[in-house]
Structure formats: C-alpha cells, structure tokens
Design a protein around this motif. Structure first.
Motif, PDB file in Angstrom:
ATOM      1  N   GLN A 266       0.726  -1.168  -0.056  1.00 49.59           N
ATOM      2  CA  GLN A 266      -0.130  -0.117   0.157  1.00 49.59           C
ATOM      3  C   GLN A 266       0.857   1.368   0.220  1.00 49.59           C
ATOM      4  N   LEU A 269       2.288   1.815  -3.280  1.00 50.85           N
ATOM      5  CA  LEU A 269       1.652   2.229  -4.413  1.00 50.85           C
ATOM      6  C   LEU A 269       1.220   3.607  -4.136  1.00 50.85           C
ATOM      7  N   ILE A 270       1.015   4.109  -2.864  1.00 48.77           N
ATOM      8  CA  ILE A 270       0.695   5.455  -2.682  1.00 48.77           C
ATOM      9  C   ILE A 270       1.626   6.561  -3.048  1.00 48.77           C
ATOM     10  N   HIS A 272       3.786   5.912  -5.542  1.00 50.86           N
ATOM     11  CA  HIS A 272       4.205   5.882  -6.809  1.00 50.86           C
ATOM     12  C   HIS A 272       3.043   6.139  -7.706  1.00 50.86           C
ATOM     13  N   LEU A 273       1.684   6.971  -6.993  1.00 54.59           N
ATOM     14  CA  LEU A 273       0.588   6.854  -8.076  1.00 54.59           C
ATOM     15  C   LEU A 273       0.815   7.902  -8.934  1.00 54.59           C
ATOM     16  N   VAL A 277      -4.296  10.834  -9.440  1.00 52.09           N
ATOM     17  CA  VAL A 277      -4.869   9.739  -9.118  1.00 52.09           C
ATOM     18  C   VAL A 277      -4.832   9.829  -7.442  1.00 52.09           C
ATOM     19  N   LEU A 279      -6.413   8.282  -3.543  1.00 56.44           N
ATOM     20  CA  LEU A 279      -6.700   7.226  -2.645  1.00 56.44           C
ATOM     21  C   LEU A 279      -7.883   7.747  -1.917  1.00 56.44           C
ATOM     22  N   LEU A 293      -9.340   3.635  -5.751  1.00 52.04           N
ATOM     23  CA  LEU A 293      -8.555   4.973  -6.486  1.00 52.04           C
ATOM     24  C   LEU A 293      -9.650   5.607  -7.392  1.00 52.04           C
ATOM     25  N   LEU A 295      -9.654   8.255 -10.339  1.00 53.82           N
ATOM     26  CA  LEU A 295      -8.738   8.767 -11.558  1.00 53.82           C
ATOM     27  C   LEU A 295      -9.164   9.808 -11.880  1.00 53.82           C
ATOM     28  N   LEU A 362       0.940   0.200 -12.284  1.00 58.10           N
ATOM     29  CA  LEU A 362       1.101   1.732 -12.298  1.00 58.10           C
ATOM     30  C   LEU A 362       1.778   2.153 -13.844  1.00 58.10           C
ATOM     31  N   VAL A 365      -1.568   2.139 -15.972  1.00 63.31           N
ATOM     32  CA  VAL A 365      -2.242   3.291 -15.741  1.00 63.31           C
ATOM     33  C   VAL A 365      -1.644   4.549 -16.018  1.00 63.31           C
ATOM     34  N   ASP A 366      -0.278   4.852 -15.870  1.00 66.97           N
ATOM     35  CA  ASP A 366       0.223   6.204 -16.176  1.00 66.97           C
ATOM     36  C   ASP A 366       0.236   6.367 -17.885  1.00 66.97           C
TER      37      ASP A 366
END
Length: 375
Positions: A266, A269-270, A272-273, A277, A279, A293, A295, A362, A365-366
């Motif tokens: 977790q 991820l936070i 490197h969002l 994006v 949380l 998440l 978007l 990630l 998504v990016d």
C-alpha cells in the motif's frame, strides 16, 4: 495474468485442494446417517467447528456452515430477527454493506421493517454519535460490516456493539474482508453473529462460515429443518468445509506477515501513484488489502478494460454487484459526486501480490492517463 482483485476471490491454496481430495475420499458419508460412514463424516465436521471456534475465539456450538457468505449473511440476519420480539421492527445499518445484506434489507422493508442508514464521512466511517441516537428500545438488529469491500474502510464495531448492548440489541457483522487479514477476535468485537468466506482466504468457493452466539436467541428460517440445529437445510458439504478449514488454518498462521506485506505494498503504491490519481479512505485506519482509487479523467470501467488488455486484473467494485453501480452507492454514501464516482477503480492484495506486479499496474495506468484521446 497479474491478479489485483483479491477482494473478489483468490486462488485455492494447494493445501486446501489436497484436503478437499482427501476428505472427499474418506468422509463421503452423510453427517446425519447413523452408520459408521455417517459418523466418520460427522467427526470431520465437528473437528472443523472446533477449529473455526479457535480461529475466531468463540464457542464451537455457535459455528455453522453455509453455501457462501452471501447466504450466511441472509440466514444470520433473518434468523436473528425471527428470534426478536415482534414489536421491534427497526434495523440500523449503513449503505456500505455487502450486496447480500442490502438485498435482504430491501426485502425486509417490504415486510414492514424500518431500515435506518447511519451516515458515513468522506473516509467511509460511520458517525458514531448519530448511530448512538438511532439505537433504542425499538431496535431489532444492528448490521455493520467490519471492512468495506470497495475502499477498505474499517468500522468501530466494538464501540457500536458496546452501545447496542445497553439496549440488549444484537449486532451482526460481516467480517469477510477481515478474517485472515487482520487480527480477528469475535469475543473482543462482542457481536451476536459474524460471517466469513472460504474463497477469500484460499479455500473453495461454495463455503460460508457463520457464527451465532449460543447465548443469543434465534429461530430457524426453515421450518422442520434438522441439519445444523435448523440453521441451514441440506446435506453438509464435509469436503468443502475441511478444505475451508485448512485454508483458514494457513491464513491465520500467516496473518501478521500478510498484513505487514500489504502495508508495504500500500505504501509503495501511494508513493508512486500517477499525478491526479487519489486514494479513497484514511490510509492510517483502513485495511491495506483494499485500495479504492479515483482517476482524474478516465472512467473506471475504461481503465479496467485497458488493464485487462494488458493482462492485469482489477475491478470497479465488489464482484457481487458488478453491473449494478457497485461503487456508486458506496461513493454516494461518502458524499462523492456521481461523475467522480464513475472514475473509481479498486485493486486488492493477497499473499501472492508483489511489488513488481504493482509497478506494471502503475505503468499501464500512467500510459493510459497520458493518451491524448482520453484528455
């Protein structure tokens, strides 16, 4: 495939598969049969009850097995209500409950029960003061999920139970997203009933586990049923229950390590969002196994399909409500606007999830967010 939808289900553990095969061969009898084959099967069933009681820190005579946790929720709720005085017709709950609970509540409203929904804040946590004002001597039942399926919000169940007890009101708790992931002690939560699911912890699909406090009065939904003290009709699935119990044994043994790993994932991820994006929920109090998440400019359904093209499994909410606006009701209860809620996706972890897999997620998504056609 990179699997980031563990809140929906997880692969069966090899130990659970082996246990199913062995029990299917050795415990094939009907637990209600009076011959030795029936007695052998009943012995397996009783041993599993003893083990589940130890996992949950409860009395074994309060353990029951169902076809799934959804059925477990429905049976527990209706059994508890049948045991309550007929003049008590109010149920206190939230709009964040599982689909199986919300569907049952809609049915109960048609049966002249009044359902009061406690408001939640932007993090999905109930307003405890409003909750206390709602519970009174006319309350039949409180229903409160321990961990929300969409964003992992964790409710103050023990505090809610303590208040409900002042009015002698039983509390039913869905612990499906908590068992095997966080430290679990039903005696500490002090709830009248709890439900968990085998397939969320590496057991087979088709097995739900229900606890009802033997000191709490309940009545069977099915008149004339004798199996499991009348709680659920039908021959008991002993191999499935054995498999579920072995999975639970391993999940409980690994719980602290699994939780530590989920916290690390977790945090990674936070940190490197991609830009924009967000949380959902309070990272300090929510379950680290479930991340909702929002978007910035892409609908969640589109992102889910794009990830699937890249062989990454994510979701737009709990699998039991797919196609029915699963995240919309939860987000709406939290005060999130409809247009924003449509941009919701959920990823969820299990013991098999790796940081390398999150990096690939990630990346997708990016890249998706940067596509000019989506701007």
């Amino acid at each position: 495939m990179i699997y980031l939808d563990s809140a929906a289900t997880v692969p069966m553990r090899k130990e659970a598969l082996a246990a199913y095969a062995e029990a299917a061969e050795k415990a094939y009898g009907n637990t209600h049969s009076l011959h030795d084959a029936g007695s052998d099967a009943a012995g397996y069933w009783d041993s599993c009850r003893q083990l589940w009681a130890s996992f949950l820190n409860v009395r074994p005579e309060g353990i029951y097995f169902t076809g799934n946790a959804s059925e477990g929720n429905q049976l527990a709720i209706r059994s508890l209500l049948k045991g309550r005085p007929p003049n008590k017709r109010t149920i206190i709950t939230t709009k964040l409950e599982h689909a199986s609970v919300l569907t049952t509540l809609h049915e109960l409203e048609k049966e002249d029960y009044q359902v009061e929904y406690v408001p939640v804040d932007r993090n999905g946590i109930i307003d405890i003061e409003i909750y206390k004002d709602l519970v009174d001597d006319q309350t039949a039942l409180v229903i409160l999920q321990l961990i929300n399926s969409e964003m992992g919000a964790m409710q103050p169940v023990a505090a809610c139970t303590a208040h409900a007890k002042k009015w002698a009101v039983p509390v039913h708790c869905d612990i499906v997203q908590g068992f095997g992931k966080i430290s679990m002690d039903i005696k500490a939560l002090d709830v009248a009933a709890a439900v968990c699911s085998a397939h969320k912890i590496g057991g087979p699909k088709g097995v739900g586990i229900v606890y009802i406090d033997p000191a709490v009065h309940w009545e069977s939904v099915y008149e004339g049923t004798t199996h499991q003290n009348g709680f659920r009709a039908g021959t008991v699935d002993v191999p499935g229950i054995v498999s579920a119990t072995i999975a639970a044994k391993h999940a409980v043994a690994e719980q602290q390590d699994s939780y530590r790993q989920a916290r690390q994932l977790q945090e990674f991820l936070i940190n490197h969002l991609p830009a924009g994006v967000a949380l959902t929920g309070d990272v300090e109090t929510k379950s680290p196994f479930i991340l909702g998440l929002i978007l910035p400019h892409v609908e969640g359904q589109w992102m889910m399909l794009q990830c699937n093209r890249e062989q990454i499994a994510i979701s737009t909410g709990t699998a039991c409500k797919i196609g029915s606006g699963e995240a919309m009701s939860a987000m709406g209860a939290m005060g999130v606007e409809t247009d924003v809620a449509r941009k919701f996706i959920r990823i969820s972890f299990c013991r098999l999830t790796t940081e390398k897999e999150l990096k690939e997620f990630l990346r997708v998504v990016d890249q998706t967010l940067k596509k000019p056609a989506l701007l």
